[in-house]
Write an enzyme that holds these catalytic residues in place. Structure first.
Site, PDB file in Angstrom:
ATOM      1  N   PRO A 284      -8.633  50.341 -11.213  1.00 19.93           N
ATOM      2  CA  PRO A 284      -8.819  51.608 -10.495  1.00 19.93           C
ATOM      3  C   PRO A 284     -10.274  52.056 -10.300  1.00 19.93           C
ATOM      4  O   PRO A 284     -10.667  52.398  -9.178  1.00 19.93           O
ATOM      5  CB  PRO A 284      -8.036  52.621 -11.349  1.00 19.93           C
ATOM      6  CG  PRO A 284      -6.992  51.806 -12.050  1.00 19.93           C
ATOM      7  CD  PRO A 284      -7.649  50.477 -12.315  1.00 19.93           C
TER       8      PRO A 284
ATOM      9  N   THR B 250     -12.780  49.396  -5.781  1.00 19.32           N
ATOM     10  CA  THR B 250     -13.698  50.307  -5.094  1.00 19.32           C
ATOM     11  C   THR B 250     -14.376  51.163  -6.159  1.00 19.32           C
ATOM     12  O   THR B 250     -13.712  51.974  -6.819  1.00 19.32           O
ATOM     13  CB  THR B 250     -12.938  51.221  -4.118  1.00 19.32           C
ATOM     14  OG1 THR B 250     -12.247  50.400  -3.175  1.00 19.32           O
ATOM     15  CG2 THR B 250     -13.895  52.139  -3.378  1.00 19.32           C
TER      16      THR B 250
ATOM     17  N   LYS C 215     -18.345  49.868   1.974  1.00 21.57           N
ATOM     18  CA  LYS C 215     -17.014  50.445   1.743  1.00 21.57           C
ATOM     19  C   LYS C 215     -17.087  51.977   1.731  1.00 21.57           C
ATOM     20  O   LYS C 215     -16.243  52.659   2.332  1.00 21.57           O
ATOM     21  CB  LYS C 215     -16.466  49.911   0.413  1.00 21.57           C
ATOM     22  CG  LYS C 215     -15.176  50.517  -0.058  1.00 21.57           C
ATOM     23  CD  LYS C 215     -13.980  50.047   0.729  1.00 21.57           C
ATOM     24  CE  LYS C 215     -12.701  50.688   0.208  1.00 21.57           C
ATOM     25  NZ  LYS C 215     -11.564  50.465   1.094  1.00 21.57           N
TER      26      LYS C 215
ATOM     27  N   LYS D  73     -10.889  60.047  -4.212  1.00 19.34           N
ATOM     28  CA  LYS D  73     -11.762  59.278  -5.108  1.00 19.34           C
ATOM     29  C   LYS D  73     -12.943  58.681  -4.327  1.00 19.34           C
ATOM     30  O   LYS D  73     -14.093  58.756  -4.749  1.00 19.34           O
ATOM     31  CB  LYS D  73     -10.952  58.147  -5.765  1.00 19.34           C
ATOM     32  CG  LYS D  73     -11.759  57.230  -6.653  1.00 19.34           C
ATOM     33  CD  LYS D  73     -11.000  55.940  -6.981  1.00 19.34           C
ATOM     34  CE  LYS D  73     -11.794  54.746  -6.524  1.00 19.34           C
ATOM     35  NZ  LYS D  73     -11.239  53.463  -6.837  1.00 19.34           N
TER      36      LYS D  73
END
Ligand code: NAD
Length: 309
Positions: free
Chosen positions: A73, A103, A178, A253
């Site tokens: 995560p 990520t 990203k 997030k």
């Protein structure tokens, strides 16, 4: 990597969740030997059934592998798994390559590269785009930061899981690409939701608006290919009650990562701050597991603003 090595790569894989499990399946299907680990027992059982060996711990996935991949995560998990006491970096054989596909913050990715460099272990940060469907179909986009020669070596591994593989530059630049992509996706979904809401209240059919704007200056991916209004396209989350998409809490997030990167680089990104607040309110209302396009519900439900006399 020779063609013989490509066929025989022994891969460690940590993190068998919504993304990691289908990525593992594609590696097994491509003929790689995979030893895997997840803290969740159900995931370990599923991975064994998918043809992987199960390692007794995250650290032990690093034993006797050529490549180690993580898909967990957050950056905290990544750094704990690889660099913490008893982490994988202490166990990886000489010459093995570490690839993190999670990520995470650019700064965390750069810390991982630095920890690898200290031990002489090459590292690639390789976050993905394409979601669970892309992971299942083996069509992910990989945005890779690190040395070009390491990417060349890893290319067959990426090709087993994805379709588009980009070298974004040096250490951390995969995560930089990203975070820029996802801040655009998050912000533009809010703008598109505002346009569809206003259009409908002005009497404009959503399908008509989509058709017109798709050839006009307001056109964008969220409006045309990922509309938040149900029923415009069959295969998007809005047409299945916002299920099985990219969860709003993951978008939140990623916007928080963009805020952090803005602070690190002394950048002022007011729309990132606003978008993070809006997704924060949306998730706080208990809808964080819905696809991020469901944010239109909050915009549609916002109280009417009345002009002051
Ligand atoms: P997930 O929560 O479904 O899976 C994460 C897995 O990691 C879980 O199975 C969890 O048990 C495991 N895990 C956590 N800590 C661990 C540890 N210490 N050791 C071993 N396993 C551990 O998450 P996901 O949706 O697969 O996302 C993974 C990463 O990919 C995240 O960084 C996410 O932001 C990113 N991502 C997700 C999507 C998406 O659509 N879901 C798309 C692009 C990128």
């Amino acid at each position: 990597m020779t063609s013989r090595e490509q066929r025989m790569t022994r891969i460690g894989f940590i993190g068998l969740g919504r993304m990691g499990m289908p990525m593992l399946r594609n590696l097994v299907a491509a003929g790689h030997e995979v030893q895997a680990y997840d803290v969740a027992e159900a995931a370990r059982v599923e991975a064994r059934e998918a043809g992987a060996e199960i390692a007794p711990s995250a650290a032990e996935t690093a034993s006797e592998v050529n490549v180690l991949i993580s898909m967990v995560p957050t950056g905290r998990h990544v750094l704990e798994i690889h660099t913490g006491p008893g982490g994988t970096l202490a166990r990886l054989p000489d010459g093995a390559l570490l690839i993190d596909c999670s990520t995470i913050a650019v700064a965390e990715a750069r810390a991982l590269h630095a920890a690898g460099a200290e031990r002489g272990t090459p590292v690639l940060d390789a976050p993905v785009s394409g979601g669970v469907m892309g992971a299942q179909a083996g069509t992910l986009t990989f945005m890779v930061g690190g040395e070009a020669r390491d990417l060349d070596r890893a290319r067959p591994i990426f090709q087993a899981m994805g379709r588009n593989i980009f070298h974004a530059g040096s250490a951390g630049n995969g995560q930089a690409a990203k975070v820029c992509n996802n801040l655009l996706a998050g912000i533009s979904m809010i703008a598109v939701s505002e346009a569809y809401t206003l259009g409908q209240r002005l009497g404009l059919e959503p399908a008509t608006m989509r058709e017109i704007v798709s050839t006009s200056t307001g056109s964008c991916h969220a409006l045309v290919n990922y509309p938040p209004v149900p029923g415009l396209l069959p295969n998007v989350p809005s047409s299945r009650e916002y299920r099985n998409g990219f969860a709003a809490e993951l978008m939140l997030k990623d916007l928080r990562l963009a805020e952090q990167a803005a602070m690190d680089t002394k950048s002022s990104l007011p729309l990132v701050t606003l978008a993070a607040s809006l997704y924060g309110l949306f998730c706080g209302s208990g809808s964080g597991d819905l696809d991020y396009s469901a944010v239109i519900r909050m915009i549609e439900g916002a109280p009417a603003v009345t002009a002051r006399p």
